[in-house]
Design a protein around this motif. Sequence first.
Motif, PDB file in Angstrom:
ATOM      1  N   GLU A   1       0.792  -1.235   0.000  1.00 13.67           N
ATOM      2  CA  GLU A   1       0.000   0.000   0.000  1.00 13.67           C
ATOM      3  C   GLU A   1       0.823   1.284   0.000  1.00 13.67           C
ATOM      4  OE1 GLU A   1      -3.468  -0.008   2.510  1.00 13.67           O
ATOM      5  OE2 GLU A   1      -4.401  -1.342   1.063  1.00 13.67           O
ATOM      6  N   GLN A   2       2.091   1.187  -0.456  1.00  6.85           N
ATOM      7  CA  GLN A   2       2.827   2.423  -0.744  1.00  6.85           C
ATOM      8  C   GLN A   2       2.139   3.095  -1.916  1.00  6.85           C
ATOM      9  OE1 GLN A   2       6.807   0.170  -0.641  1.00  6.85           O
ATOM     10  NE2 GLN A   2       7.397   2.330  -0.769  1.00  6.85           N
ATOM     11  N   LEU A   3       1.603   2.238  -2.801  1.00  2.59           N
ATOM     12  CA  LEU A   3       0.735   2.725  -3.879  1.00  2.59           C
ATOM     13  C   LEU A   3      -0.657   2.186  -3.607  1.00  2.59           C
ATOM     14  CD1 LEU A   3       2.964   2.063  -7.018  1.00  2.59           C
ATOM     15  CD2 LEU A   3       2.262   4.304  -6.162  1.00  2.59           C
ATOM     16  N   LYS A   4      -1.606   3.089  -3.379  1.00  2.00           N
ATOM     17  CA  LYS A   4      -2.954   2.634  -3.031  1.00  2.00           C
ATOM     18  C   LYS A   4      -3.865   2.539  -4.238  1.00  2.00           C
ATOM     19  CE  LYS A   4      -2.780   3.960   1.685  1.00  2.00           C
ATOM     20  NZ  LYS A   4      -3.379   4.286   2.920  1.00  2.00           N
ATOM     21  N   ARG A   5      -4.904   1.727  -4.088  1.00  2.60           N
ATOM     22  CA  ARG A   5      -5.906   1.574  -5.130  1.00  2.60           C
ATOM     23  C   ARG A   5      -6.421   2.923  -5.615  1.00  2.60           C
ATOM     24  NH1 ARG A   5     -11.907  -1.038  -4.509  1.00  2.60           N
ATOM     25  NH2 ARG A   5     -12.126   0.741  -3.139  1.00  2.60           N
ATOM     26  N   GLY A   6      -6.521   3.077  -6.919  1.00  4.86           N
ATOM     27  CA  GLY A   6      -7.070   4.315  -7.467  1.00  4.86           C
ATOM     28  C   GLY A   6      -6.034   5.384  -7.725  1.00  4.86           C
ATOM     29  N   VAL A   7      -4.829   5.173  -7.175  1.00  6.34           N
ATOM     30  CA  VAL A   7      -3.770   6.170  -7.352  1.00  6.34           C
ATOM     31  C   VAL A   7      -3.253   6.129  -8.785  1.00  6.34           C
ATOM     32  CG1 VAL A   7      -1.307   6.489  -6.812  1.00  6.34           C
ATOM     33  CG2 VAL A   7      -2.996   6.398  -4.970  1.00  6.34           C
ATOM     34  N   LYS A   8      -2.919   7.280  -9.312  1.00  7.99           N
ATOM     35  CA  LYS A   8      -2.368   7.366 -10.663  1.00  7.99           C
ATOM     36  C   LYS A   8      -0.849   7.201 -10.579  1.00  7.99           C
ATOM     37  CE  LYS A   8      -2.539  10.500 -14.602  1.00  7.99           C
ATOM     38  NZ  LYS A   8      -3.247  11.663 -15.179  1.00  7.99           N
ATOM     39  N   LEU A   9      -0.299   6.333 -11.417  1.00  6.38           N
ATOM     40  CA  LEU A   9       1.148   6.132 -11.420  1.00  6.38           C
ATOM     41  C   LEU A   9       1.839   7.333 -12.077  1.00  6.38           C
ATOM     42  CD1 LEU A   9       1.787   2.416 -12.533  1.00  6.38           C
ATOM     43  CD2 LEU A   9       1.851   3.353 -10.231  1.00  6.38           C
ATOM     44  N   PRO A  10       3.122   7.535 -11.738  1.00 11.06           N
ATOM     45  CA  PRO A  10       3.878   8.601 -12.414  1.00 11.06           C
ATOM     46  C   PRO A  10       3.914   8.364 -13.921  1.00 11.06           C
ATOM     47  CG  PRO A  10       5.111   7.696 -10.545  1.00 11.06           C
ATOM     48  CD  PRO A  10       3.917   6.831 -10.724  1.00 11.06           C
ATOM     49  N   VAL A  11       4.141   9.405 -14.696  1.00 13.09           N
ATOM     50  CA  VAL A  11       4.216   9.245 -16.158  1.00 13.09           C
ATOM     51  C   VAL A  11       5.429   8.400 -16.531  1.00 13.09           C
ATOM     52  CG1 VAL A  11       2.946  11.353 -16.697  1.00 13.09           C
ATOM     53  CG2 VAL A  11       5.444  11.448 -16.387  1.00 13.09           C
ATOM     54  N   LEU A  12       5.405   7.866 -17.748  1.00 16.29           N
ATOM     55  CA  LEU A  12       6.471   6.990 -18.244  1.00 16.29           C
ATOM     56  C   LEU A  12       7.867   7.562 -18.005  1.00 16.29           C
ATOM     57  CD1 LEU A  12       5.420   5.464 -21.694  1.00 16.29           C
ATOM     58  CD2 LEU A  12       5.571   4.378 -19.455  1.00 16.29           C
TER      59      LEU A  12
ATOM     60  N   PHE B   1      -3.570   3.583 -13.566  1.00 12.05           N
ATOM     61  CA  PHE B   1      -4.090   3.581 -12.213  1.00 12.05           C
ATOM     62  C   PHE B   1      -3.836   2.255 -11.522  1.00 12.05           C
ATOM     63  CE2 PHE B   1      -6.507   6.464 -14.824  1.00 12.05           C
ATOM     64  CZ  PHE B   1      -6.532   7.610 -14.061  1.00 12.05           C
ATOM     65  N   VAL B   2      -3.743   2.312 -10.217  1.00 19.67           N
ATOM     66  CA  VAL B   2      -3.569   1.103  -9.413  1.00 19.67           C
ATOM     67  C   VAL B   2      -4.933   0.456  -9.198  1.00 19.67           C
ATOM     68  CG1 VAL B   2      -2.850   0.221  -7.160  1.00 19.67           C
ATOM     69  CG2 VAL B   2      -1.551   2.069  -8.257  1.00 19.67           C
ATOM     70  N   ARG B   3      -5.033  -0.832  -9.495  1.00 16.26           N
ATOM     71  CA  ARG B   3      -6.267  -1.564  -9.224  1.00 16.26           C
ATOM     72  C   ARG B   3      -6.220  -2.121  -7.821  1.00 16.26           C
ATOM     73  NH1 ARG B   3      -8.686  -4.844 -14.263  1.00 16.26           N
ATOM     74  NH2 ARG B   3     -10.224  -5.230 -12.676  1.00 16.26           N
ATOM     75  N   GLY B   4      -7.370  -2.489  -7.325  1.00 11.60           N
ATOM     76  CA  GLY B   4      -7.409  -3.125  -6.005  1.00 11.60           C
ATOM     77  C   GLY B   4      -6.822  -4.512  -6.088  1.00 11.60           C
ATOM     78  N   HIS B   5      -6.536  -5.099  -4.949  1.00 13.05           N
ATOM     79  CA  HIS B   5      -6.069  -6.476  -4.924  1.00 13.05           C
ATOM     80  C   HIS B   5      -7.237  -7.418  -4.775  1.00 13.05           C
ATOM     81  CE1 HIS B   5      -1.930  -7.598  -5.207  1.00 13.05           C
ATOM     82  NE2 HIS B   5      -1.709  -6.327  -5.066  1.00 13.05           N
ATOM     83  N   LYS B   6      -7.131  -8.574  -5.418  1.00 13.21           N
ATOM     84  CA  LYS B   6      -8.220  -9.518  -5.244  1.00 13.21           C
ATOM     85  C   LYS B   6      -8.186 -10.048  -3.820  1.00 13.21           C
ATOM     86  CE  LYS B   6      -6.444 -14.082  -6.626  1.00 13.21           C
ATOM     87  NZ  LYS B   6      -6.882 -14.867  -5.463  1.00 13.21           N
ATOM     88  N   ARG B   7      -9.387 -10.404  -3.352  1.00 11.07           N
ATOM     89  CA  ARG B   7      -9.473 -10.960  -2.010  1.00 11.07           C
ATOM     90  C   ARG B   7      -8.784 -12.305  -1.920  1.00 11.07           C
ATOM     91  NH1 ARG B   7     -15.813 -10.256  -1.616  1.00 11.07           N
ATOM     92  NH2 ARG B   7     -15.778  -8.074  -2.231  1.00 11.07           N
TER      93      ARG B   7
END
Lengths: 236, 236
Positions: free
Chosen positions: A18-29, A65-71
Amino acid sequence: MLKYQQIALDIERMIETEQLKRGVKLPVLEALMKEFEVSKSTITKALDLLEKKGVIYQVRGSGIFVRGHKRKGFLSLISNQGFKDSLEEFDITSEVLELKIVQPERYVRDALDLPEGAEAHYVKRIRYINGKTLCVENSYYSKELIPYLNKEIVTGSIFHYITEGLKLQIGFSDMYLQVGKLTEEEAGYLQLKSGDPKLSAETIFHLNNGKPFDYSMITYNYEQSQFYVQSGSYLR
Amino acid sequence: MLKYQQIALDIERMIETEQLKRGVKLPVLEALMKEFEVSKSTITKALDLLEKKGVIYQVRGSGIFVRGHKRKGFLSLISNQGFKDSLEEFDITSEVLELKIVQPERYVRDALDLPEGAEAHYVKRIRYINGKTLCVENSYYSKELIPYLNKEIVTGSIFHYITEGLKLQIGFSDMYLQVGKLTEEEAGYLQLKSGDPKLSAETIFHLNNGKPFDYSMITYNYEQSQFYVQSGSYLR
């Protein structure tokens, strides 16, 4: 491990922790290239891999974007890796009931695009998950495309053998699902009662040259049937 | 209809009428450009649309292949269009049991990334297919993203309203499936017996900016539960 696979793993860990959370936009290329000190094509390959794994979601012209993790505890229902990709999380084993070469019936030949009289490997297995019955499986593999199978291979992952042993690439699949009640025979294999709920999956798997190589009918134990289905951006 | 949509439709018809058969490789881009007398970008758009619809299958560096057609009588399980895309084939109607604004519980807020006290539209519907009960549905729509819903909208296709009325783009979804036995309440809604088989689907739908907007729990009537699941090339 190749560089792009390592980068994909690094990014995946950042999402898991969770350093990168769901819904967060990743940095550009460009920022990712700089951070990992690699070329654009390496970053692109890493992101493609993460998208295929369903970890990120790329929107053309908008970002990544970061997707959620599957359960935990859910098997991936449509995986072209068989259940192999779930092996880290689950202990899946197979008991082979039958393995023989047959001339399949019309409906199997139609699914596999085989002419009359063509041969196929017929495999009947019970699969176990964490020691409990997961499913009973009847599969037909085109002998033209998969010339050889033996008991050792079908006791393990047939798809692993196809991709690693035969170096074939698996393409797409069409799956038909139905819910119903177990027959007495199915109940026997699954150690359940006749009339109990079941999920039946009929799947045609294709190689990436479009040729169907596997027609499989699987009946799942409803008590172990927890599946995860991820729709990708291809549905956009 | 835009030019690329018309071309996609033309190609789809050639597949339906089996002028182009399953497994056949399509002509190269240049040949298609020449045949349809359009630019490369128009052909590319047409092919992308056909791939999204699962009609063709593109293999990088290898070509474009014709996929088989799905069997009639199966609903697409993971469609970001709701059942709307099945409407040509099926007659699907909805009976709205409840429509109200609520402050959802924790598990719904978690799914929709909502803070405590946030509001959502709660919709409970029974859906019918060709006059028979298909499913009972409990859905929560984030009020922040979908400010307004009324009975007319939820009696029809909510997704159609979201894409056409609100001009929002639907992105990806995560679905969790389980097979089990109907509770008495569910059986009542579905006109089945308590203990009969059921398929339960829990889905989180996201907009293409990564934001979750709909959390839905659906219980299907097993007698009408015939689903088609197509894995795309993204699993390659």
